[in-house]
Design an enzyme around this catalytic site. Structure first.
Site, PDB file in Angstrom:
ATOM      1  N   ARG A  51       1.004  -1.126   0.025  1.00 30.18           N
ATOM      2  CA  ARG A  51      -0.078   0.029   0.074  1.00 30.18           C
ATOM      3  C   ARG A  51       0.989   1.341  -0.120  1.00 30.18           C
ATOM      4  O   ARG A  51       1.208   1.870   1.118  1.00 30.18           O
ATOM      5  CB  ARG A  51      -0.676  -0.147   1.250  1.00 30.18           C
ATOM      6  CG  ARG A  51      -1.681  -1.178   1.199  1.00 30.18           C
ATOM      7  CD  ARG A  51      -2.659  -1.225   2.643  1.00 30.18           C
ATOM      8  NE  ARG A  51      -3.709  -2.310   2.508  1.00 30.18           N
ATOM      9  CZ  ARG A  51      -4.522  -2.539   3.511  1.00 30.18           C
ATOM     10  NH1 ARG A  51      -4.561  -1.853   4.658  1.00 30.18           N
ATOM     11  NH2 ARG A  51      -5.399  -3.378   3.600  1.00 30.18           N
ATOM     12  N   ASP A  79       2.337   4.980   0.028  1.00 28.02           N
ATOM     13  CA  ASP A  79       1.628   6.300   0.410  1.00 28.02           C
ATOM     14  C   ASP A  79       1.554   7.211  -0.808  1.00 28.02           C
ATOM     15  O   ASP A  79       1.949   7.036  -1.726  1.00 28.02           O
ATOM     16  CB  ASP A  79       2.726   6.760   1.551  1.00 28.02           C
ATOM     17  CG  ASP A  79       2.602   6.004   2.972  1.00 28.02           C
ATOM     18  OD1 ASP A  79       1.394   5.639   3.167  1.00 28.02           O
ATOM     19  OD2 ASP A  79       3.607   6.026   3.522  1.00 28.02           O
ATOM     20  N   TYR A 108      12.548  -2.144  -2.959  1.00 29.71           N
ATOM     21  CA  TYR A 108      12.232  -1.038  -3.121  1.00 29.71           C
ATOM     22  C   TYR A 108      13.423  -0.216  -3.557  1.00 29.71           C
ATOM     23  O   TYR A 108      14.737  -0.756  -3.552  1.00 29.71           O
ATOM     24  CB  TYR A 108      12.036  -0.093  -1.752  1.00 29.71           C
ATOM     25  CG  TYR A 108      10.387  -0.419  -1.327  1.00 29.71           C
ATOM     26  CD1 TYR A 108       9.391   0.473  -1.498  1.00 29.71           C
ATOM     27  CD2 TYR A 108      10.095  -1.624  -0.559  1.00 29.71           C
ATOM     28  CE1 TYR A 108       8.132  -0.016  -1.221  1.00 29.71           C
ATOM     29  CE2 TYR A 108       8.880  -2.075  -0.057  1.00 29.71           C
ATOM     30  CZ  TYR A 108       8.021  -0.852  -0.452  1.00 29.71           C
ATOM     31  OH  TYR A 108       6.765  -1.373  -0.168  1.00 29.71           O
ATOM     32  N   ARG A 117      11.793   5.066   4.188  1.00 28.56           N
ATOM     33  CA  ARG A 117      12.057   6.307   4.026  1.00 28.56           C
ATOM     34  C   ARG A 117      12.782   6.571   5.635  1.00 28.56           C
ATOM     35  O   ARG A 117      13.521   7.631   5.597  1.00 28.56           O
ATOM     36  CB  ARG A 117      10.793   6.989   4.021  1.00 28.56           C
ATOM     37  CG  ARG A 117       9.943   7.094   2.560  1.00 28.56           C
ATOM     38  CD  ARG A 117       8.696   7.386   2.610  1.00 28.56           C
ATOM     39  NE  ARG A 117       8.344   8.503   2.934  1.00 28.56           N
ATOM     40  CZ  ARG A 117       7.179   9.224   3.140  1.00 28.56           C
ATOM     41  NH1 ARG A 117       6.122   8.536   3.232  1.00 28.56           N
ATOM     42  NH2 ARG A 117       7.114  10.469   3.619  1.00 28.56           N
TER      43      ARG A 117
END
Lengths: 257, 257
Positions: free
Chosen positions: A63, A65, A123, A210
């Site tokens: 999911r 952001d 990622y 992050r």
């Protein structure tokens, strides 16, 4: 997923797996939102509804952001629609806005879940070094000051293997084990002054990539030494790590099953 | 420029030349528009007004259309403001949105005009080949079918030198000589399936690059042969050339003085 939908899904004949790429800059994340806020899921479900006769409810691997991008997001949905798999890509892309593209559609086994069957995820995080670049403002985090890439690589290597990642977990997330395994953490120079982090693990806590990037950039800026970075990881304390890096630099690159 | 401003400009002490880059995707072109429509010039002038005490009116080398980008646009303005040249870049960029970036500021001679002193301009046009890419949807023209690059190069070479470019001039443009000189017309493969046209000439008619690209793409698709392309150029008739290529692929790359 709402329980009544879960039941409905089980009665349907086909389980379709889609791989998709999207530019997240204009969306409030992947997960469905109430209008007027628009998420990738809203757009995708409404377009799929024009091709498949039954109400479509997607499950997604990640999911993402608001503002986060995807090079290969994976979703699945159950349907009784008869459209052949090989025609789905063209049909859906013909209806989607140009910033969401379906790359592949395949028939999956009934027990496949894009979310729960995922074994690992990769990622990318892009830093724009040097001068500000108007074309990467929504696609990378601009760091004007010089970064010590060697120190960032040295610190990043402490993340490899199994660890409790509580130090890089967003406060207020869902209660779940903070232990994850990282298989790859690598920084690589790309053309046009882009420095890219590739991080591959069996799972990620909310905001984990992050928060790691925010802290590794401070290692690159020499505000945190590599041994201090290791101590932050080992402290299992979010207060010690740096602020969360901006969403615009993050890309869900691939989901492995 | 309004005549009363022209007079005002002449009385001011400094002539500042700015080089800037912008992502045109969210702007209605360069040239100032009436609100609520926003052009790059509106944004730039309002931010410069915060640094310079006098009313700023910019002159630009090229009035890029809505959705067209700039790698190096050049503008100039007259001012009595005292801020040293070396501080202008940082000061202005601190006020600009991230999709407009000032690259350089220099003091120009009083007779320098970004628009009228330009000797030649270079444009780029990007084609996204292969699969649709959500990240280039607003930065390149997607052509899914294979293109014959050799035929496009052969046809493009007919544009070199001095010609009457009436066949590639938008209908209804300002009346001016349609004769221009092209110094370079070259196609080059870039990473990630981008095919890029580099075109450098002493000046360009309205929509000229986009009309040339629209027609050269039809050469690549084998709808028009290179000799037919030459015949279109020589006919000086806009009706014979192909539709205008989309704005999103066009970049004002550099202005030479």
């Amino acid at each position: 997923m709402r329980p009544e939908h879960k039941e409905l899904m089980k009665q349907r004949r086909r389980n379709i797996k889609l791989t998709l790429a999207y530019d997240g800059a204009n969306y409030h994340g992947f997960q469905r939102q109430n209008p007027p806020v628009v998420a990738v899921q809203n757009v995708l479900e409404s377009r799929l509804a024009q091709i498949f006769p039954d109400t479509i409810e997607l499950a997604a691997a990640g999911r993402t952001d608001a503002g986060v991008h995807a090079l290969k997001q994976t979703v699945n949905f159950f349907t009784d629609g008869a459209i052949p798999t090989e025609r789905i890509v063209k049909a859906v892309n013909g209806l989607l806005p140009p910033d969401i593209v379906v790359l592949e559609a395949t028939e999956a086994s009934r027990d496949f879940s894009a979310r729960h069957s995922a074994k690992s995820k990769r990622y990318l995080y892009k830093l724009q070094l040097g001068k500000a670049n108007p074309f990467t403002a929504r696609y990378a985090w601009h760091i004007a000051r010089p970064l010590d890439q060697t120190a960032m690589e040295e610190a990043g290597a402490f993340l490899l293997g199994e660890h409790d990642f509580s130090s890089f977990r967003a406060t207020g997330g869902a209660p779940m084990s903070p232990v994850r395994v990282m298989y790859e953490v690598a920084w690589e120079k790309q053309p046009n002054d882009i420095l890219e982090l590739r991080i591959h693990g069996n799972g990620f806590l909310y905001h984990m990539v992050r928060n790691i990037v925010g802290t590794l950039v401070n290692v690159g800026l020499k505000k945190i030494s590599p041994p201090e970075f290791r101590a932050i990881l080992e402290a299992k304390n979010r207060q010690l790590a740096s602020p969360t890096a901006p969403a615009c630099g993050l890309y869900l690159a691939e989901v492995f099953y």
